[in-house]
Design a protein around this motif. Sequence first.
Motif, short mmCIF file in Angstrom:
data_model
loop_
_atom_site.label_atom_id
_atom_site.label_comp_id
_atom_site.label_asym_id
_atom_site.label_seq_id
_atom_site.Cartn_x
_atom_site.Cartn_y
_atom_site.Cartn_z
N GLU A 1 0.83 -1.20 0.00
CA GLU A 1 0.00 0.00 0.00
C GLU A 1 0.87 1.25 0.00
O GLU A 1 0.57 2.22 -0.71
CB GLU A 1 -0.93 0.00 1.22
CG GLU A 1 -2.01 -1.05 1.15
CD GLU A 1 -2.81 -1.17 2.43
OE1 GLU A 1 -2.60 -0.36 3.36
OE2 GLU A 1 -3.67 -2.06 2.51
N ALA A 2 1.94 1.23 0.77
CA ALA A 2 2.85 2.38 0.81
C ALA A 2 3.53 2.57 -0.55
O ALA A 2 3.69 3.70 -1.02
CB ALA A 2 3.89 2.21 1.91
N GLN A 3 3.92 1.47 -1.18
CA GLN A 3 4.54 1.55 -2.50
C GLN A 3 3.56 2.08 -3.53
O GLN A 3 3.91 2.90 -4.38
CB GLN A 3 5.07 0.17 -2.94
CG GLN A 3 5.82 0.20 -4.26
CD GLN A 3 7.07 1.06 -4.20
OE1 GLN A 3 7.87 0.91 -3.30
NE2 GLN A 3 7.22 1.97 -5.14
N GLU A 4 2.32 1.63 -3.46
CA GLU A 4 1.29 2.13 -4.37
C GLU A 4 1.10 3.64 -4.19
O GLU A 4 0.97 4.38 -5.17
CB GLU A 4 -0.03 1.40 -4.16
CG GLU A 4 -0.02 -0.03 -4.66
CD GLU A 4 -1.28 -0.80 -4.28
OE1 GLU A 4 -2.24 -0.19 -3.75
OE2 GLU A 4 -1.31 -2.01 -4.50
N ALA A 5 1.09 4.09 -2.95
CA ALA A 5 0.94 5.52 -2.67
C ALA A 5 2.13 6.30 -3.23
O ALA A 5 1.97 7.37 -3.83
CB ALA A 5 0.80 5.77 -1.17
N ALA A 6 3.33 5.78 -3.04
CA ALA A 6 4.53 6.44 -3.56
C ALA A 6 4.52 6.47 -5.09
O ALA A 6 4.85 7.49 -5.70
CB ALA A 6 5.78 5.74 -3.05
N ASP A 7 4.11 5.37 -5.72
CA ASP A 7 4.03 5.31 -7.18
C ASP A 7 3.01 6.33 -7.70
O ASP A 7 3.27 7.03 -8.68
CB ASP A 7 3.65 3.91 -7.66
CG ASP A 7 4.74 2.88 -7.41
OD1 ASP A 7 5.90 3.29 -7.18
OD2 ASP A 7 4.42 1.68 -7.45
N LEU A 8 1.88 6.41 -7.02
CA LEU A 8 0.85 7.37 -7.42
C LEU A 8 1.37 8.80 -7.29
O LEU A 8 1.15 9.63 -8.18
CB LEU A 8 -0.41 7.19 -6.56
CG LEU A 8 -1.56 8.14 -6.84
CD1 LEU A 8 -2.06 7.98 -8.28
CD2 LEU A 8 -2.68 7.90 -5.85
N TYR A 9 2.06 9.07 -6.22
CA TYR A 9 2.64 10.41 -6.03
C TYR A 9 3.60 10.75 -7.17
O TYR A 9 3.52 11.83 -7.75
CB TYR A 9 3.35 10.48 -4.68
CG TYR A 9 4.11 11.76 -4.49
CD1 TYR A 9 3.45 12.95 -4.22
CD2 TYR A 9 5.50 11.80 -4.61
CE1 TYR A 9 4.14 14.13 -4.06
CE2 TYR A 9 6.20 12.98 -4.46
CZ TYR A 9 5.51 14.14 -4.18
OH TYR A 9 6.20 15.31 -4.03
N LEU A 10 4.49 9.83 -7.49
CA LEU A 10 5.45 10.09 -8.57
C LEU A 10 4.75 10.27 -9.92
O LEU A 10 5.14 11.13 -10.71
CB LEU A 10 6.47 8.95 -8.65
CG LEU A 10 7.46 8.89 -7.49
CD1 LEU A 10 8.35 7.66 -7.62
CD2 LEU A 10 8.30 10.14 -7.45
N GLU A 11 3.72 9.48 -10.17
CA GLU A 11 2.97 9.63 -11.41
C GLU A 11 2.34 11.02 -11.48
O GLU A 11 2.36 11.67 -12.54
CB GLU A 11 1.88 8.57 -11.51
CG GLU A 11 2.39 7.18 -11.80
CD GLU A 11 1.29 6.13 -11.73
OE1 GLU A 11 0.08 6.50 -11.77
OE2 GLU A 11 1.62 4.95 -11.63
N ASN A 12 1.78 11.48 -10.35
CA ASN A 12 1.17 12.81 -10.32
C ASN A 12 2.19 13.91 -10.55
O ASN A 12 1.92 14.87 -11.27
CB ASN A 12 0.44 13.03 -8.99
CG ASN A 12 -0.85 12.25 -8.92
OD1 ASN A 12 -1.46 11.94 -9.92
ND2 ASN A 12 -1.28 11.93 -7.72
#
Length: 112
Positions: free
Chosen positions: A65-76
Motif C-alpha cells: 500500500e505504501a509503494q502504491e501511494a509512492a508510485d501514485l505520487y510520482l505519477e502525479n
Amino acid sequence: MTEKELHKLKRSELLEIMLEQSKEITRLKKQLMLTEKKLKNRELAIQDVGSIAEASLSLSRVFEEAQEAADLYLENVERICRQRAEENNAAEEWEKFRETAPTQEDHDEIGE
C-alpha cells in the motif's frame, strides 16, 4: 522533468507545482498516518496470533500500500511537470507566431 525544462518554467509555474506537491505531500502524510495506524493494529493482531508467517504477510500488504501511494505520487508529479512543460511550449510557440505574423498595418500597406 529535466533540469533544463525546470529552468524554462516561470516562477509562478514553479510555485504552482510546489503548491500542488505540497498538497500531495499533505495527503500522503495523512495516508501514511492511517497506514501506520493500520500497521499498529496489525502488530497487535500479530501478537495475538503469534504467527511469524501471518506477520510477514500483514507487513507486506502495508508495504504494498505504501509503494502504491509512492508510485501514485510520482505519477502525479510527472504528469504535472509534463503539463507545465506542454503549457510552456505552447506559450513559446504562440509568442513565436505573434512575432512573425503580419500585423494589420502590414495588411493595410499591401492594400495601398
